[in-house]
Write an enzyme that holds these catalytic residues in place. Structure first.
Site, short mmCIF file in Angstrom:
data_model
loop_
_atom_site.label_atom_id
_atom_site.label_comp_id
_atom_site.label_asym_id
_atom_site.label_seq_id
_atom_site.Cartn_x
_atom_site.Cartn_y
_atom_site.Cartn_z
N CYS A 295 -25.31 29.73 -1.38
CA CYS A 295 -24.20 28.84 -1.73
C CYS A 295 -23.45 28.49 -0.44
CB CYS A 295 -23.20 29.46 -2.70
SG CYS A 295 -23.93 29.89 -4.27
N ARG B 141 -28.30 26.56 2.33
CA ARG B 141 -27.80 27.77 1.66
C ARG B 141 -27.98 27.72 0.15
NH1 ARG B 141 -24.44 30.44 5.25
NH2 ARG B 141 -23.61 31.68 3.55
N TRP C 76 -26.56 28.01 -5.14
CA TRP C 76 -27.83 28.68 -5.38
C TRP C 76 -27.56 29.62 -6.54
CZ3 TRP C 76 -29.99 33.57 -5.54
CH2 TRP C 76 -31.39 33.63 -5.44
N ASN D 122 -18.62 31.73 -3.09
CA ASN D 122 -19.94 32.16 -2.63
C ASN D 122 -19.94 33.68 -2.71
OD1 ASN D 122 -21.32 32.36 0.75
ND2 ASN D 122 -22.31 32.72 -1.18
N GLY D 123 -20.97 34.23 -3.35
CA GLY D 123 -21.05 35.69 -3.49
C GLY D 123 -21.31 36.05 -4.94
N GLU E 296 -47.52 37.19 6.85
CA GLU E 296 -46.57 36.10 7.11
C GLU E 296 -47.15 34.76 6.64
OE1 GLU E 296 -43.56 35.74 7.66
OE2 GLU E 296 -43.33 33.81 8.64
N LYS F 46 -45.52 32.32 3.84
CA LYS F 46 -45.21 30.91 4.15
C LYS F 46 -45.81 30.00 3.10
CE LYS F 46 -42.95 31.29 6.46
NZ LYS F 46 -41.96 31.93 7.27
N GLU G 279 -44.13 30.41 -0.44
CA GLU G 279 -42.73 30.03 -0.60
C GLU G 279 -42.51 28.52 -0.65
OE1 GLU G 279 -39.61 30.98 2.33
OE2 GLU G 279 -41.15 31.21 3.82
N HIS H 145 -61.24 48.20 -2.03
CA HIS H 145 -60.59 49.25 -2.82
C HIS H 145 -59.83 48.68 -4.02
CE1 HIS H 145 -61.79 52.26 0.06
NE2 HIS H 145 -61.33 51.49 1.03
N LYS I 145 -31.90 29.58 2.36
CA LYS I 145 -32.14 30.00 3.75
C LYS I 145 -31.42 31.30 4.07
CE LYS I 145 -33.58 29.26 7.97
NZ LYS I 145 -35.00 29.60 8.16
O1 M6R Z 1 -31.97 35.32 8.00
P1 M6R Z 1 -32.95 36.44 7.85
O2 M6R Z 1 -33.96 36.44 8.94
O3 M6R Z 1 -32.31 37.76 7.66
O4 M6R Z 1 -33.73 36.11 6.50
C1 M6R Z 1 -34.65 37.02 5.96
C2 M6R Z 1 -35.51 36.37 4.92
O5 M6R Z 1 -34.74 35.95 3.83
C3 M6R Z 1 -36.28 35.17 5.48
O6 M6R Z 1 -37.03 35.50 6.59
C4 M6R Z 1 -37.21 34.57 4.40
O7 M6R Z 1 -38.22 35.47 4.10
C5 M6R Z 1 -37.75 33.22 4.87
N1 M6R Z 1 -37.50 32.21 3.88
C6 M6R Z 1 -39.19 33.22 5.13
O8 M6R Z 1 -39.67 31.99 5.56
#
Ligand code: M6R
Length: 568
Positions: free
Chosen positions: A2, A27, A74, A100-101, A449, A453, A456, A472, A563
């Protein structure tokens, strides 16, 4: 999670608020809304969906008010509908606010004060409580309500009986104020008003602020307080060449690496912080956690044990932390709630590696290494991940008294990106129902990773598995609808990798190998092993972005994500 934006000054608020929300959309972008005061009357406009939807109606409206608060959401409680969008009024329309929170005890408060709310969000309880508090003074009402709230909040409030003021309260969620002569801005992220102001104030936990035309006052629960102004640390700004921010950010990697490497010279004293430590914990979430996994590889020459921990797990676990333990927190945003909670738990040596100066995690840690990846706005982290790995490489060199080979790294990344084309592969991928990424040792980190990617931003069902683990259990899901990407950068493991490929293909699956050796499907450059973690992710970042676009999605704003994950 948010974004809050606010403005009070001489200009019309609506354009400034929309522009602020657009900068904060990283956000959250489920719904958005504004409350603007015009002729002492508070007018709310809200829309479900992205800020664009709000902008379409708001800019058509006649509204010349010069004071307003705004929010991009969000969703945590309740669907992303217009009714649940902020700002929220109390039922008597005495108070309007954005939040926000998460208010963890909102159900208890509803019962205790016998409050009925019109939406499903936790936020509305704050408006109702403010409206029924007995105090005459609005600041005292706010102090009273804040004592009742459990959880996290950044709140911006307008009271009907004081329409020329915005009140703020903060606990855990970020909130900043910038001023440029007659114009005062409020935001969850100072970057959103950076173009107007040279410096800004940061609210700490337990702080309140009252902002009127041309005046900002700060308070804590007891008294009026004075705050210092913070200067913006110059962050690197990049040109935008592509329709999607994520594509821009992938191609900004060489510059981000260069800036980060240059800036690292400011942090060389960190070397002595590694003296006399008994163990190291590397802690982060998501992509930042994957950096921790590689961090362990980069630092494995140290004679102390190194543990890697997912922050949301670590915060509730029991660990043998002594005053000589070094906990390193990796976070692009510096605001991730789970990571921040871990910092607070660690009464030991603490080091933050973040990309955002003045962020909560940098304040909470005793030492910081700041990256200079530039503002990362796409939800999927790309250039920041590369810079996190670079920091570990630089730390390795610093602790070993070795000179890092930065120009070779940057040239290798640049050259590779210039020739990298993942278009055909991205189209072919759409013929499969399941996608898997596999690798051994460090390559398994790249596999994890890459899978994160892809899932997401393309919503594909994909997983990562260590190559040797397939047999396994996971091999059971391999069939002719499965595409497996194997990352293979170690010569000594190549024969084992080829065996794994055979096992996959014997079950009808397709296995494509990404390797720095000749004759494989995705070519990685032949370069020194310390550079490979940084380079081997590039084709898969691009693949994920292409697939998302091919599927008709916007890779910059994936569904269900945000984000900056400032709630638990
Ligand atoms: O801001 P941060 O690096 O602490 O964020 C951690 C994760 O939320 C962030 O890396 C998330 O996994 C990304 N969307 C991945 O692309």
């Amino acid at each position: 999670m948010c974004g809050i934006f606010g403005y009070i000054g001489k200009k019309e608020a609506k354009n400034i608020l929309i522009e602020g929300l657009e900068s904060l959309e990283y956000r959250g972008y489920d719904s958005a809304g504004v409350a603007i005061v015009e002729d002492d009357e508070i007018k709310i406009t809200k829309r479900a969906g992205k800020v664009e939807e709000l902008k379409k109606v708001l800019l058509k409206n006649e509204n010349s008010g010069t004071l307003g608060i705004a929010h991009t959401r969000w969703a945590t409680h309740g669907l992303p509908t217009e009714n649940n969008a902020h700002p929220h009024f109390d039922s008597k329309k005495n108070v309007v606010l954005v939040h926000n929170g998460i208010i963890e005890n909102y159900l208890e408060l509803k019962n205790e004060f016998k409050i009925k709310t019109a939406s499903q969000v936790d936020t509305e309880i704050i408006a109702e409580l403010l409206s029924i508090m007995p105090e005459d003074d609005n600041l005292e009402k706010l102090k009273h309500v804040s004592k009742l709230l459990k959880g996290s909040y950044a709140i911006a409030i307008i009271f009907k009986n004081e329409p020329d003021a915005i009140y703020l309260a903060k606990k855990e969620s970020p909130l900043m104020i910038g001023q440029d002569n007659d114009d005062i801005f409020i935001s969850s992220d100072a970057n959103a008003f950076k173009k107007y102001c040279k410096s800004f104030y940061i609210l700490n936990n337990g702080d309140f602020a009252k902002i009127t035309y041309n005046n900002i006052e700060f308070f804590n629960k007891n008294k009026k307080i004075y705050k210092k102004l913070n200067k913006f640390i110059n962050t690197f700004s990049f040109q935008s060449n592509n329709k999607y921010i994520m594509l821009d950010e992938i191609f900004q990697t060489p510059d981000a690496l260069r800036e980060t490497a240059n800036y690292f010279s400011n942090f060389k004293d960190i070397k002595s912080y590694f003296n006399n430590i008994d163990k190291i914990y590397l802690i982060g979430c998501g992509t930042a956690y994957h950096s921790c996994l590689y961090g362990k590889h980069y630092l494995n020459f140290l004679k102390v044990p190194i543990f890697t921990e997912i922050a949301s797990e670590f915060r509730y676990g029991d660990y043998k932390i002594t005053k000589n333990t070094l906990c390193i927190f990796i976070s692009q945003s510096g605001e991730t709630a789970d990571t921040l909670a871990c910092v607070k738990k660690c009464k030991c040596k603490t080091l933050a590696i973040t990309n955002v100066p003045n962020s909560s995690i940098t304040f909470a840690c005793k030492k910081t290494i700041l990256m200079k990846a530039g503002w990362e706005r796409a939800v999927a982290s790309t250039k920041a991940y590369s810079c996190q790995l670079l920091i570990f490489y630089l730390l390795r060199c610093l602790l070993l008294d070795k000179q890092p080979h930065i120009s070779s790294l940057i040239n290798a990344v640049k050259k590779y990106l210039a020739t990298l084309n993942m278009e055909t592969l991205s189209k072919n991928l759409l013929n499969y129902e399941k996608v898997m990424f596999i690798g051994r040792q460090g390559d398994f980190v790249t596999a994890k990773e890459s899978a994160l990617k892809l899932k997401e931003i393309s919503y594909l069902n994909c997983i990562a598995c260590p190559s040797g683990e397939l047999k396994h259990g996971t091999l059971a899901i391999v069939d002719n609808k499965t595409l497996v990407f194997m990352i293979a950068t170690q010569k000594k493991l190549m024969s084992k990798n080829l065996l794994t490929k055979d096992e996959i293909e014997a079950r009808g699956g397709k296995c494509l190998i990404a390797s720095c050796f000749e004759g494989y499907d995705i070519k990685l450059p032949h370069t020194q092993s310390n550079f490979l973690p940084i380079i081997s992710i590039l084709p898969f970042q691009l693949l994920a972005c292409n697939v998302s676009i091919l599927k008709g999605y916007n890779p910059d704003k994936p569904r269900n994500l945000s984000k900056s994950v400032t709630v638990e």
